[in-house]
Design a protein around this motif. Structure first.
Motif, PDB file in Angstrom:
ATOM      1  N   GLY A 143      16.354 -48.940 -34.922  1.00  0.00           N
ATOM      2  CA  GLY A 143      17.277 -49.640 -34.028  1.00  0.00           C
ATOM      3  C   GLY A 143      16.572 -50.317 -32.870  1.00  0.00           C
ATOM      4  O   GLY A 143      15.490 -50.888 -33.014  1.00  0.00           O
ATOM      5  N   ASP A 144      17.180 -50.228 -31.690  1.00  0.00           N
ATOM      6  CA  ASP A 144      16.598 -50.825 -30.488  1.00  0.00           C
ATOM      7  C   ASP A 144      15.538 -49.868 -29.957  1.00  0.00           C
ATOM      8  O   ASP A 144      15.842 -48.760 -29.532  1.00  0.00           O
ATOM      9  N   HIS A 145      14.280 -50.282 -29.999  1.00  0.00           N
ATOM     10  CA  HIS A 145      13.205 -49.373 -29.588  1.00  0.00           C
ATOM     11  C   HIS A 145      12.413 -49.924 -28.404  1.00  0.00           C
ATOM     12  O   HIS A 145      11.239 -49.597 -28.213  1.00  0.00           O
ATOM     13  N   GLY A 146      13.070 -50.821 -27.631  1.00  0.00           N
ATOM     14  CA  GLY A 146      12.516 -51.202 -26.338  1.00  0.00           C
ATOM     15  C   GLY A 146      11.544 -52.364 -26.321  1.00  0.00           C
ATOM     16  O   GLY A 146      10.931 -52.625 -25.294  1.00  0.00           O
ATOM     17  N   ASP A 147      11.388 -53.096 -27.453  1.00  0.00           N
ATOM     18  CA  ASP A 147      10.457 -54.233 -27.412  1.00  0.00           C
ATOM     19  C   ASP A 147      11.180 -55.570 -27.556  1.00  0.00           C
ATOM     20  O   ASP A 147      10.551 -56.604 -27.760  1.00  0.00           O
ATOM     21  N   GLY A 148      12.525 -55.538 -27.476  1.00  0.00           N
ATOM     22  CA  GLY A 148      13.289 -56.789 -27.568  1.00  0.00           C
ATOM     23  C   GLY A 148      13.534 -57.258 -28.989  1.00  0.00           C
ATOM     24  O   GLY A 148      14.165 -58.285 -29.209  1.00  0.00           O
ATOM     25  N   SER A 149      13.024 -56.525 -29.982  1.00  0.00           N
ATOM     26  CA  SER A 149      13.254 -56.889 -31.390  1.00  0.00           C
ATOM     27  C   SER A 149      13.785 -55.680 -32.146  1.00  0.00           C
ATOM     28  O   SER A 149      13.036 -55.001 -32.859  1.00  0.00           O
ATOM     29  N   PRO A 150      15.080 -55.370 -31.983  1.00  0.00           N
ATOM     30  CA  PRO A 150      15.629 -54.167 -32.625  1.00  0.00           C
ATOM     31  C   PRO A 150      15.656 -54.290 -34.148  1.00  0.00           C
ATOM     32  O   PRO A 150      15.780 -55.392 -34.682  1.00  0.00           O
ATOM     33  N   PHE A 151      15.515 -53.160 -34.836  1.00  0.00           N
ATOM     34  CA  PHE A 151      15.666 -53.133 -36.297  1.00  0.00           C
ATOM     35  C   PHE A 151      17.141 -52.947 -36.631  1.00  0.00           C
ATOM     36  O   PHE A 151      17.901 -52.365 -35.859  1.00  0.00           O
ATOM     37  N   SER A 152      17.526 -53.418 -37.836  1.00  0.00           N
ATOM     38  CA  SER A 152      18.959 -53.438 -38.168  1.00  0.00           C
ATOM     39  C   SER A 152      19.343 -52.383 -39.201  1.00  0.00           C
ATOM     40  O   SER A 152      20.367 -52.494 -39.845  1.00  0.00           O
ATOM     41  N   GLY A 153      18.503 -51.363 -39.405  1.00  0.00           N
ATOM     42  CA  GLY A 153      18.812 -50.376 -40.442  1.00  0.00           C
ATOM     43  C   GLY A 153      18.211 -50.807 -41.764  1.00  0.00           C
ATOM     44  O   GLY A 153      17.400 -51.729 -41.824  1.00  0.00           O
ATOM     45  N   LYS A 154      18.635 -50.149 -42.838  1.00  0.00           N
ATOM     46  CA  LYS A 154      18.021 -50.364 -44.153  1.00  0.00           C
ATOM     47  C   LYS A 154      18.121 -51.826 -44.596  1.00  0.00           C
ATOM     48  O   LYS A 154      19.153 -52.461 -44.419  1.00  0.00           O
ATOM     49  N   GLY A 155      17.034 -52.352 -45.189  1.00  0.00           N
ATOM     50  CA  GLY A 155      17.016 -53.752 -45.630  1.00  0.00           C
ATOM     51  C   GLY A 155      16.705 -54.674 -44.467  1.00  0.00           C
ATOM     52  O   GLY A 155      16.408 -54.231 -43.358  1.00  0.00           O
ATOM     53  N   GLY A 156      16.773 -55.995 -44.698  1.00  0.00           N
ATOM     54  CA  GLY A 156      16.479 -56.959 -43.626  1.00  0.00           C
ATOM     55  C   GLY A 156      15.033 -56.833 -43.177  1.00  0.00           C
ATOM     56  O   GLY A 156      14.125 -56.714 -43.996  1.00  0.00           O
ATOM     57  N   ALA A 157      14.817 -56.828 -41.853  1.00  0.00           N
ATOM     58  CA  ALA A 157      13.449 -56.716 -41.326  1.00  0.00           C
ATOM     59  C   ALA A 157      12.928 -55.296 -41.537  1.00  0.00           C
ATOM     60  O   ALA A 157      13.552 -54.328 -41.111  1.00  0.00           O
ATOM     61  N   LEU A 158      11.786 -55.185 -42.217  1.00  0.00           N
ATOM     62  CA  LEU A 158      11.208 -53.875 -42.550  1.00  0.00           C
ATOM     63  C   LEU A 158      10.269 -53.381 -41.458  1.00  0.00           C
ATOM     64  O   LEU A 158      10.120 -52.181 -41.240  1.00  0.00           O
ATOM     65  N   ALA A 159       9.591 -54.342 -40.809  1.00  0.00           N
ATOM     66  CA  ALA A 159       8.554 -53.996 -39.832  1.00  0.00           C
ATOM     67  C   ALA A 159       8.218 -55.248 -39.045  1.00  0.00           C
ATOM     68  O   ALA A 159       8.578 -56.353 -39.448  1.00  0.00           O
ATOM     69  N   HIS A 160       7.533 -55.080 -37.917  1.00  0.00           N
ATOM     70  CA  HIS A 160       6.975 -56.238 -37.216  1.00  0.00           C
ATOM     71  C   HIS A 160       5.731 -55.808 -36.461  1.00  0.00           C
ATOM     72  O   HIS A 160       5.477 -54.615 -36.277  1.00  0.00           O
ATOM     73  N   ALA A 161       4.944 -56.808 -36.069  1.00  0.00           N
ATOM     74  CA  ALA A 161       3.697 -56.512 -35.366  1.00  0.00           C
ATOM     75  C   ALA A 161       3.511 -57.528 -34.257  1.00  0.00           C
ATOM     76  O   ALA A 161       4.152 -58.579 -34.252  1.00  0.00           O
ATOM     77  N   PHE A 162       2.629 -57.207 -33.330  1.00  0.00           N
ATOM     78  CA  PHE A 162       2.351 -58.101 -32.209  1.00  0.00           C
ATOM     79  C   PHE A 162       0.925 -58.613 -32.330  1.00  0.00           C
ATOM     80  O   PHE A 162       0.033 -57.895 -32.779  1.00  0.00           O
TER      81      PHE A 162
END
Length: 456
Positions: A143-162
């Motif tokens: 979910g919202d983990h404080g970096d301005g790019s929350p995850f939406s649960g299963k499926g969709g965006a799996l991961a992100h990096a900086f």
């Protein structure tokens, strides 16, 4: 809200800026064609990136590709040599968390495997640290983990990096809501980690579907960097001398190029108005209204329900299904969905047990029959009655001058085009003979020496 989904997707991944509501209401009374045009342009950009027909319409297949699991980073923010680590040894740490606490050693192994892909070809080194500070912090969050790019649960965006940098720079976040695995079931952690570490080292998304930096999730049985991935990382960090020797023996895989004079195809079929060419896990789609033939992954359209390295494919337009053949199995897909009970054995279609695979399938829409080619024989299948008619015929007697076994065949603009190796044989029914022989990729738009490398 399903109707908002495409807007949100294009906003996040392609920089689409919807009008704020107040301005929208004011503009609605005047003319919203500018807004619509902006939206269509972004749809086309996304379609080009994924090798879809760039018509700007939210077709079923465009929405299907939008809904595929993928990386959370944008596809339109290119960054080259400008953002990279200035040192050669990068420290990393995995943050303790509940989501995968039980599998820590397996998780670490998957992460090491992914990091090694990059360090084995370049001069970059990775060192694991237990301390609080590390260049790359790896975390499983939801979910919202404080970096301005929350995850939406299963499926969709799996991961992100900086991208590389201080603080959050270089950090990698995996969505803990996903079903992470170390193999082909669920979402493969090594595959996604390899992609995200590419970002953490400074690489952007690639439109090459063979690249590990392609944004859509795609499980390949062997995890390896493509030729382009290797060149990109070496451009930033130099070449590992050990890799140089290995690559002479076994170079990294290149994505097939539609303009390669030696290109051959696994299968070719009509698909509605298009002609589709299959090769390994890729396909090209030729549409009559668009000049450019773009490459994409077979799995982009048919998820993982259809195998790669196919033998034959054809579409029954009247009954609206597609059959895919590989070895002694065939798959039936309707409206992009694999039908229940498939794959089945090709003997169900009426082939005797001695036939272990199909070389090509040639479907005639108007006459409602399909010709199957196997070795030196061909078979006629009645689509209306769903039965194989009579016994097989010899190719050399029925299709004069056609070399066999063939790779693929398609009915196109009044002629049958047979493919074998890097050659294409244009066959005229009326004259019962081959009227021309050309290169297999003759129907691709290669006249100006174009290749897969396209400007978006």
């Amino acid at each position: 809200n399903p109707s908002r989904f495409p807007q949100e997707y294009l906003h996040h991944f392609y920089g689409y800026q919807p009008e704020p509501d107040r301005r929208k209401r004011a503009a609605a009374s005047r003319d919203d064609s500018h807004q619509t045009r902006g939206f269509c342009d972004k749809v086309k950009k996304m379609q080009r990136f994924f090798g879809l027909t760039p018509d700007g319409k939210l077709s079923q297949e465009t929405l299907t590709v939008m809904k595929k699991p993928r990386c959370g980073l944008s596809d339109v923010e290119p960054h080259g040599a400008t953002v990279r680590w200035t040192k050669r040894t990068i420290s990393y740490r995995t943050l303790k968390n509940q989501a995968c606490h039980r599998k820590t050693s397996r998780t670490l192994k998957a992460i090491r495997t992914a990091l090694k892909l990059w360090s084995s070809v370049s001069l970059i080194r990775f060192r694991r640290r237990e301390a609080k500070e590390a260049d790359v912090s790896i975390a499983f969050v939801s979910g919202d983990h404080g970096d301005g790019s929350p995850f939406s649960g299963k499926g969709g965006a799996l991961a992100h990096a900086f991208l590389p940098g201080l603080g959050i720079g270089g950090d990698v976040h995996f969505d803990s809501a996903e079903e992470w695995t170390l193999n082909s079931t669920g979402i493969s952690l090594p595959v996604v980690a390899a992609h995200e570490f590419g970002h953490a080292l400074g690489l952007s998304h690639s439109p090459d579907p063979g690249s590990i930096m392609y944004p859509a999730y795609n499980f390949a049985p062997s995890l390896e960097l493509s030729f382009d991935d290797v060149k990109s990382i070496q451009h930033l960090y130099g070449e590992n001398p050990n890799f140089h020797l290995q690559s002479l023996k076994r170079p990294p895989p290149k994505t097939p190029d539609k303009c390669d004079p030696d290109l051959s195809f696994d299968a070719v079929t009509e698909l509605q108005q298009e002609v589709v060419f299959f090769k390994d896990r890729f396909m090209w789609r030729k549409h009559p209204s668009f000049v450019e033939t773009r490459i994409t992954l077979i799995s982009n359209l048919w998820s993982n329900s259809v195998p790669s390295h196919l033998d034959a494919v054809y579409e029954n337009v009247e009954k609206n299904f597609i059959l895919f053949f590989k070895g002694d199995q065939y798959w039936k897909v309707q409206q992009l969905i694999l039908q229940e009970g498939f794959p089945r054995n090709i003997s169900d279609l009426g082939f005797p047990s001695r036939i272990k695979s199909v070389d090509a399938a040639l479907h005639f829409r108007d006459d409602r029959y399909t010709v199957f080619f196997t070795g030196h024989e061909c078979w006629r299948y009645n689509e209306l009655r769903a039965v194989m008619e009579g016994s097989p015929m010899l190719i050399e007697q029925h299709w004069l001058e056609i070399p066999f076994p063939i790779d693929a065949a398609v009915y196109y603009e009044g002629f049958v085009n047979f493919f074998k190796g890097n050659k294409q044989y244009k066959y005229d029914f009326g004259q019962n003979r081959v009227v021309s022989v050309s290169s297999a990729n003759d129907l691709m738009d290669c006249e100006m020496g174009k290749s897969n490398k396209h400007a978006l």
